[in-house]
Design a protein around this motif. Sequence first.
Motif, PDB file in Angstrom:
ATOM      1  N   ALA A 123       0.657  15.162  -4.488  1.00 57.81           N
ATOM      2  CA  ALA A 123       1.860  14.342  -4.647  1.00 57.81           C
ATOM      3  C   ALA A 123       2.647  14.277  -3.343  1.00 57.81           C
ATOM      4  CB  ALA A 123       2.735  14.912  -5.765  1.00 57.81           C
ATOM      5  N   VAL A 124       2.826  15.408  -2.684  1.00 62.03           N
ATOM      6  CA  VAL A 124       3.548  15.428  -1.409  1.00 62.03           C
ATOM      7  C   VAL A 124       2.765  14.668  -0.351  1.00 62.03           C
ATOM      8  CG1 VAL A 124       4.437  16.901   0.429  1.00 62.03           C
ATOM      9  CG2 VAL A 124       4.732  17.588  -1.949  1.00 62.03           C
ATOM     10  N   THR A 125       1.459  14.832  -0.332  1.00 56.14           N
ATOM     11  CA  THR A 125       0.623  14.138   0.652  1.00 56.14           C
ATOM     12  C   THR A 125       0.783  12.626   0.539  1.00 56.14           C
ATOM     13  OG1 THR A 125      -1.013  15.927   0.622  1.00 56.14           O
ATOM     14  CG2 THR A 125      -1.737  13.788   1.460  1.00 56.14           C
ATOM     15  N   LEU A 126       0.862  12.121  -0.685  1.00 54.11           N
ATOM     16  CA  LEU A 126       1.008  10.679  -0.878  1.00 54.11           C
ATOM     17  C   LEU A 126       2.391  10.193  -0.444  1.00 54.11           C
ATOM     18  CD1 LEU A 126      -0.851  10.228  -4.276  1.00 54.11           C
ATOM     19  CD2 LEU A 126      -1.532   9.307  -2.050  1.00 54.11           C
ATOM     20  N   VAL A 127       3.423  11.000  -0.627  1.00 48.73           N
ATOM     21  CA  VAL A 127       4.752  10.609  -0.142  1.00 48.73           C
ATOM     22  C   VAL A 127       4.762  10.572   1.386  1.00 48.73           C
ATOM     23  CG1 VAL A 127       7.193  11.226  -0.066  1.00 48.73           C
ATOM     24  CG2 VAL A 127       5.932  11.490  -2.189  1.00 48.73           C
ATOM     25  N   VAL A 128       4.104  11.546   2.000  1.00 45.99           N
ATOM     26  CA  VAL A 128       3.989  11.550   3.468  1.00 45.99           C
ATOM     27  C   VAL A 128       3.210  10.320   3.930  1.00 45.99           C
ATOM     28  CG1 VAL A 128       3.035  12.773   5.454  1.00 45.99           C
ATOM     29  CG2 VAL A 128       4.171  14.056   3.639  1.00 45.99           C
ATOM     30  N   ALA A 129       2.145   9.973   3.211  1.00 45.66           N
ATOM     31  CA  ALA A 129       1.376   8.775   3.557  1.00 45.66           C
ATOM     32  C   ALA A 129       2.243   7.530   3.456  1.00 45.66           C
ATOM     33  CB  ALA A 129       0.160   8.651   2.639  1.00 45.66           C
ATOM     34  N   ALA A 130       3.092   7.472   2.432  1.00 47.47           N
ATOM     35  CA  ALA A 130       4.002   6.327   2.291  1.00 47.47           C
ATOM     36  C   ALA A 130       4.970   6.260   3.463  1.00 47.47           C
ATOM     37  CB  ALA A 130       4.771   6.440   0.969  1.00 47.47           C
ATOM     38  N   ALA A 131       5.421   7.422   3.958  1.00 42.62           N
ATOM     39  CA  ALA A 131       6.333   7.445   5.114  1.00 42.62           C
ATOM     40  C   ALA A 131       5.629   6.944   6.369  1.00 42.62           C
ATOM     41  CB  ALA A 131       6.872   8.860   5.322  1.00 42.62           C
ATOM     42  N   ILE A 132       4.372   7.347   6.550  1.00 43.31           N
ATOM     43  CA  ILE A 132       3.609   6.878   7.718  1.00 43.31           C
ATOM     44  C   ILE A 132       3.411   5.369   7.643  1.00 43.31           C
ATOM     45  CG2 ILE A 132       1.371   7.003   8.881  1.00 43.31           C
ATOM     46  CD1 ILE A 132       1.215   9.929   7.969  1.00 43.31           C
ATOM     47  N   ILE A 133       3.074   4.874   6.463  1.00 44.99           N
ATOM     48  CA  ILE A 133       2.881   3.433   6.282  1.00 44.99           C
ATOM     49  C   ILE A 133       4.189   2.690   6.528  1.00 44.99           C
ATOM     50  CG2 ILE A 133       2.371   1.648   4.560  1.00 44.99           C
ATOM     51  CD1 ILE A 133       0.339   3.613   3.344  1.00 44.99           C
ATOM     52  N   ASP A 134       5.301   3.273   6.079  1.00 38.24           N
ATOM     53  CA  ASP A 134       6.606   2.634   6.287  1.00 38.24           C
ATOM     54  C   ASP A 134       6.922   2.499   7.776  1.00 38.24           C
ATOM     55  OD1 ASP A 134       9.304   1.752   5.187  1.00 38.24           O
ATOM     56  OD2 ASP A 134       9.915   3.433   6.446  1.00 38.24           O
ATOM     57  N   GLY A 135       6.464   3.461   8.574  1.00 40.02           N
ATOM     58  CA  GLY A 135       6.680   3.364  10.009  1.00 40.02           C
ATOM     59  C   GLY A 135       5.757   2.365  10.689  1.00 40.02           C
ATOM     60  N   MET A 136       4.685   1.983  10.003  1.00 45.93           N
ATOM     61  CA  MET A 136       3.707   1.075  10.597  1.00 45.93           C
ATOM     62  C   MET A 136       3.948  -0.385  10.235  1.00 45.93           C
ATOM     63  SD  MET A 136       0.266   3.284   9.812  1.00 45.93           S
ATOM     64  CE  MET A 136      -0.729   1.798   9.969  1.00 45.93           C
ATOM     65  N   ASP A 137       4.440  -0.645   9.013  1.00 43.57           N
ATOM     66  CA  ASP A 137       4.427  -2.027   8.531  1.00 43.57           C
ATOM     67  C   ASP A 137       5.283  -2.969   9.370  1.00 43.57           C
ATOM     68  OD1 ASP A 137       6.858  -1.042   7.717  1.00 43.57           O
ATOM     69  OD2 ASP A 137       6.555  -1.422   5.577  1.00 43.57           O
ATOM     70  N   CYS A 186       9.556   4.870  -3.014  1.00 49.46           N
ATOM     71  CA  CYS A 186       8.792   5.918  -2.327  1.00 49.46           C
ATOM     72  C   CYS A 186       9.659   7.094  -1.898  1.00 49.46           C
ATOM     73  CB  CYS A 186       8.077   5.339  -1.108  1.00 49.46           C
ATOM     74  SG  CYS A 186       6.804   4.131  -1.521  1.00 49.46           S
ATOM     75  N   PHE A 187      10.925   6.842  -1.537  1.00 50.92           N
ATOM     76  CA  PHE A 187      11.759   7.901  -0.964  1.00 50.92           C
ATOM     77  C   PHE A 187      13.048   8.164  -1.745  1.00 50.92           C
ATOM     78  CE2 PHE A 187       9.683   5.458   2.542  1.00 50.92           C
ATOM     79  CZ  PHE A 187       8.632   6.338   2.718  1.00 50.92           C
ATOM     80  N   GLY A 188      13.408   7.238  -2.643  1.00 58.03           N
ATOM     81  CA  GLY A 188      14.601   7.466  -3.443  1.00 58.03           C
ATOM     82  C   GLY A 188      14.291   7.899  -4.857  1.00 58.03           C
ATOM     83  N   ALA A 211       0.838  -1.200   0.000  1.00 57.76           N
ATOM     84  CA  ALA A 211       0.000   0.000   0.000  1.00 57.76           C
ATOM     85  C   ALA A 211       0.873   1.251   0.000  1.00 57.76           C
ATOM     86  CB  ALA A 211      -0.916  -0.012   1.230  1.00 57.76           C
ATOM     87  N   GLY A 212       1.951   1.216   0.773  1.00 58.95           N
ATOM     88  CA  GLY A 212       2.885   2.336   0.769  1.00 58.95           C
ATOM     89  C   GLY A 212       3.543   2.509  -0.588  1.00 58.95           C
ATOM     90  N   LEU A 213       3.916   1.402  -1.214  1.00 58.57           N
ATOM     91  CA  LEU A 213       4.526   1.455  -2.538  1.00 58.57           C
ATOM     92  C   LEU A 213       3.566   2.102  -3.548  1.00 58.57           C
ATOM     93  CD1 LEU A 213       6.609  -1.370  -4.156  1.00 58.57           C
ATOM     94  CD2 LEU A 213       4.883  -0.171  -5.485  1.00 58.57           C
ATOM     95  N   CYS A 214       2.290   1.751  -3.463  1.00 58.19           N
ATOM     96  CA  CYS A 214       1.299   2.337  -4.365  1.00 58.19           C
ATOM     97  C   CYS A 214       1.147   3.839  -4.127  1.00 58.19           C
ATOM     98  CB  CYS A 214      -0.044   1.643  -4.192  1.00 58.19           C
ATOM     99  SG  CYS A 214      -0.059  -0.067  -4.781  1.00 58.19           S
ATOM    100  N   CYS A 215       1.243   4.264  -2.870  1.00 58.09           N
ATOM    101  CA  CYS A 215       1.183   5.694  -2.564  1.00 58.09           C
ATOM    102  C   CYS A 215       2.361   6.425  -3.202  1.00 58.09           C
ATOM    103  CB  CYS A 215       1.188   5.910  -1.050  1.00 58.09           C
ATOM    104  SG  CYS A 215      -0.353   5.486  -0.226  1.00 58.09           S
ATOM    105  N   GLY A 216       3.568   5.858  -3.062  1.00 58.66           N
ATOM    106  CA  GLY A 216       4.735   6.498  -3.637  1.00 58.66           C
ATOM    107  C   GLY A 216       4.646   6.604  -5.146  1.00 58.66           C
TER     108      GLY A 216
END
Length: 255
Positions: free
Chosen positions: A25-39, A64-66, A5-10
């Motif tokens: 676009a920025v909101t989805l990257v932030v969402a990917a970061a939140i998901i990365d902290g949860m998984d 998502c981040f690179g 799900a995080g990958l899809c956000c990125g």
Amino acid sequence: MVTMAGLCCGLSSIRFALEGKFEMAVTLVVAAAIIDGMDGRIARFLNSTSTFGAQLDSLSDFLCFGVAPVLVTYLWKLHTLKGLGWALVLFFSVCCALRLARFNTNLSEESREPWEMQFFVGIPSPAGGMLCLMPLVSSFYAPGIADGTLLCALWIPIVAVMMASRLPTFAAKRIKVHHEWVLSIMLACTIGLVILLIEPWIMFTICGIGYCATLPLSLRRYRRLANARKTAPAPAGHPFYEEDTPYSVLLPHEE
């Protein structure tokens, strides 16, 4: 599934950047970061951690981040630099890949001492992705102040180098809060939540500046612990034990 799900956000953030919808676009990257902290926490809670999950997480982090943040920035400003702008995209992505490859290698290493586990080696890729987006985010509430092309061209390689460097940075999941600081931190988090609800992009910038401020502190802390370890031989049975040497000096984290 959470990681994907995080990958899809990125990946979706790139789509919105192509359409000129940079806030989404920025909101989805932030969402990917939140998901990365949860998984990872969810996997440990469900007792479903695996090497496959760790590798999938790193692949997701690279996208998502690179890739996504710097591509969003390229579509926003860096494309005006033509070849130089694309070179910055490549440089940032390569540095992120190197950082993640080193992280995966360290997962299998058992030679690190317990105090070293308090630190990451280099800026984590989610933090690097967020820092990459700071000039773009600043344009949302202060156009023309910090959103220049030259600033992006200077800022992005700095963040990239810090990701690929061996700079010790605090590992948030290893930080323990002393009892006397709990109330102060709760109040600070409450204030932060209020600012987030009222001015989310300003809060994003505050968090980015705050994180940068911790970098010299983490380097100082790391050097302090390393110097203390050199003057404090380990007890018998420890892999770094030296016979006939007193273990009389406690490391700062053991006080």
